[in-house]
Design a protein around this motif. Sequence first.
Motif, PDB file in Angstrom:
ATOM      1  N   LYS A 228      -4.212   4.442 -11.024  1.00 46.44           N
ATOM      2  CA  LYS A 228      -3.022   4.438 -10.178  1.00 46.44           C
ATOM      3  C   LYS A 228      -2.805   5.811  -9.538  1.00 46.44           C
ATOM      4  O   LYS A 228      -2.406   5.908  -8.366  1.00 46.44           O
ATOM      5  CB  LYS A 228      -1.791   4.044 -10.994  1.00 46.44           C
ATOM      6  N   ILE A 229      -3.065   6.880 -10.279  1.00 44.82           N
ATOM      7  CA  ILE A 229      -2.916   8.231  -9.727  1.00 44.82           C
ATOM      8  C   ILE A 229      -3.882   8.431  -8.565  1.00 44.82           C
ATOM      9  O   ILE A 229      -3.525   8.958  -7.507  1.00 44.82           O
ATOM     10  CB  ILE A 229      -3.147   9.301 -10.816  1.00 44.82           C
ATOM     11  N   ILE A 230      -5.127   7.991  -8.743  1.00 43.11           N
ATOM     12  CA  ILE A 230      -6.121   8.117  -7.682  1.00 43.11           C
ATOM     13  C   ILE A 230      -5.687   7.349  -6.441  1.00 43.11           C
ATOM     14  O   ILE A 230      -5.784   7.827  -5.311  1.00 43.11           O
ATOM     15  CB  ILE A 230      -7.503   7.617  -8.165  1.00 43.11           C
ATOM     16  N   ALA A 231      -5.177   6.137  -6.653  1.00 41.00           N
ATOM     17  CA  ALA A 231      -4.825   5.266  -5.524  1.00 41.00           C
ATOM     18  C   ALA A 231      -3.545   5.680  -4.825  1.00 41.00           C
ATOM     19  O   ALA A 231      -3.426   5.544  -3.597  1.00 41.00           O
ATOM     20  CB  ALA A 231      -4.700   3.819  -6.017  1.00 41.00           C
TER      21      ALA A 231
ATOM     22  N   TRP B  86      -5.048  17.393 -20.654  1.00 39.34           N
ATOM     23  CA  TRP B  86      -5.883  18.411 -21.296  1.00 39.34           C
ATOM     24  C   TRP B  86      -7.247  17.837 -21.666  1.00 39.34           C
ATOM     25  O   TRP B  86      -8.283  18.503 -21.528  1.00 39.34           O
ATOM     26  CB  TRP B  86      -5.172  18.934 -22.543  1.00 39.34           C
ATOM     27  N   ASN B  87      -7.266  16.596 -22.112  1.00 38.09           N
ATOM     28  CA  ASN B  87      -8.502  15.957 -22.569  1.00 38.09           C
ATOM     29  C   ASN B  87      -9.284  15.332 -21.409  1.00 38.09           C
ATOM     30  O   ASN B  87     -10.255  14.617 -21.620  1.00 38.09           O
ATOM     31  CB  ASN B  87      -8.157  14.868 -23.602  1.00 38.09           C
ATOM     32  N   CYS B  88      -8.819  15.589 -20.183  1.00 37.44           N
ATOM     33  CA  CYS B  88      -9.480  15.091 -18.968  1.00 37.44           C
ATOM     34  C   CYS B  88      -9.488  13.566 -18.884  1.00 37.44           C
ATOM     35  O   CYS B  88     -10.405  12.970 -18.298  1.00 37.44           O
ATOM     36  CB  CYS B  88     -10.909  15.638 -18.862  1.00 37.44           C
ATOM     37  N   ASP B  89      -8.478  12.928 -19.467  1.00 37.83           N
ATOM     38  CA  ASP B  89      -8.348  11.474 -19.348  1.00 37.83           C
ATOM     39  C   ASP B  89      -7.645  11.096 -18.054  1.00 37.83           C
ATOM     40  O   ASP B  89      -7.845   9.999 -17.524  1.00 37.83           O
ATOM     41  CB  ASP B  89      -7.578  10.908 -20.550  1.00 37.83           C
ATOM     42  N   ILE B  90      -6.796  11.988 -17.547  1.00 37.44           N
ATOM     43  CA  ILE B  90      -6.176  11.775 -16.234  1.00 37.44           C
ATOM     44  C   ILE B  90      -6.371  13.041 -15.413  1.00 37.44           C
ATOM     45  O   ILE B  90      -6.518  14.135 -15.960  1.00 37.44           O
ATOM     46  CB  ILE B  90      -4.673  11.423 -16.329  1.00 37.44           C
ATOM     47  N   GLY B  91      -6.353  12.875 -14.102  1.00 37.58           N
ATOM     48  CA  GLY B  91      -6.571  13.998 -13.211  1.00 37.58           C
ATOM     49  C   GLY B  91      -8.037  14.147 -12.851  1.00 37.58           C
ATOM     50  O   GLY B  91      -8.930  13.585 -13.492  1.00 37.58           O
TER      51      GLY B  91
ATOM     52  N   VAL C   5       0.832  -1.204   0.000  1.00 34.08           N
ATOM     53  CA  VAL C   5       0.000   0.000   0.000  1.00 34.08           C
ATOM     54  C   VAL C   5       0.867   1.254   0.000  1.00 34.08           C
ATOM     55  O   VAL C   5       0.485   2.306  -0.491  1.00 34.08           O
ATOM     56  CB  VAL C   5      -0.955  -0.007   1.218  1.00 34.08           C
ATOM     57  N   ASP C   6       2.079   1.130   0.581  1.00 30.58           N
ATOM     58  CA  ASP C   6       2.993   2.274   0.631  1.00 30.58           C
ATOM     59  C   ASP C   6       3.886   2.370  -0.598  1.00 30.58           C
ATOM     60  O   ASP C   6       4.754   3.235  -0.667  1.00 30.58           O
ATOM     61  CB  ASP C   6       3.888   2.173   1.877  1.00 30.58           C
ATOM     62  N   SER C   7       3.708   1.473  -1.554  1.00 32.01           N
ATOM     63  CA  SER C   7       4.552   1.491  -2.751  1.00 32.01           C
ATOM     64  C   SER C   7       4.223   2.705  -3.614  1.00 32.01           C
ATOM     65  O   SER C   7       3.144   3.280  -3.512  1.00 32.01           O
ATOM     66  CB  SER C   7       4.366   0.206  -3.557  1.00 32.01           C
ATOM     67  N   PRO C   8       5.153   3.113  -4.477  1.00 30.57           N
ATOM     68  CA  PRO C   8       4.934   4.324  -5.264  1.00 30.57           C
ATOM     69  C   PRO C   8       3.994   4.100  -6.436  1.00 30.57           C
ATOM     70  O   PRO C   8       3.551   2.983  -6.710  1.00 30.57           O
ATOM     71  CB  PRO C   8       6.342   4.663  -5.770  1.00 30.57           C
TER      72      PRO C   8
END
Length: 321
Positions: free
Chosen positions: A261-264, A308-313, A168-171
């Motif tokens: 992965k960004i969310i998690a 920009w295309n809202c695919d990430i973030g 859980v602490d992994s990058p």
Amino acid sequence: MRFAYEDLSDGQFENLIVFLCQRLLGISVQGFAKGPDGGRDAKFVGTAELHPSKAAPWVGTTIIQAKHTNGYNRNFSESDFFSTTAANTVLGKEIPRIKKLRESKQLDHYMLFANRRLAGNAESEIRAYIAAQCDIPESSIHLCGLEHLEVLLKTFPDVPEKVNLDPVDSPLIVSPDDLAEVVQALARQRSGVSDVLDDPPTTRVTYEQKNALNNMTGEYAKAQRRRYLKETAQIRAFLAAPENLELLRMYESVVDEFQLKIIAKRKDHQTFDAVMEYLVDLLFNRDPILRQHAHKRLTRAVLFYMYWNCDIGEVDDAAAE
């Protein structure tokens, strides 16, 4: 046992090295801490228990450094890590710090651990270079690469349990494979995509709103937009072409993985600048195609397109419907 060292965070790797050094040197090894000059060292003062041997142990102050990379199959000899002619390398940046510690009599022995492969000729060359640059006897320098790390973990099999490598602490780790195929194909077909397609895709929220939602700084957002906005139209046209349907599917797979992965894994305090730069570094470290000079800018452009295309973030739900 073989650790996926490249999937550890820098902190997890440092903890592993501290526990190993406590077995090699002694329980009083002090963990990695940031010094006044920004470097991170661990330290042991006294007579080593096992290193280099029980019969002839090191005595005095031993400074320990751990250099971790998320890259696959990297080695000590690569130009980003060591060069006798360039100072802007991983080791080159440390030489002045090591030298300063030596001159102020705060260093008698030096140990460097890295999750990179270390060939015998490279070990001799690098050890001799550090000795000459920092006025340290070669016998007081120890370099440890992947091969010796494996030996140490077999010798001290209880160490991994003590480190408690919680996944859980992994990058934030993502696979570069599908993105490399998309970037490579886009590079091949780029000349065939019309350069007059200057209209970028319409974002579901304004760029300013998205930056605020994601904590992207204004300076970074402005630089990204200035460099890569025009290329978003070419990327959109490329992905929309019927003959590129399979590449579009790869792209969609990539953004699904990146976004989840960004969310998690994203830390609450991180700016999205840091997330983007971490992804870029990770992708370049892990894939030889993406880190080719010809593909580096295009890789960054595709990542900007995703944002920009809202695919990430993050994106405001009401505005996205």
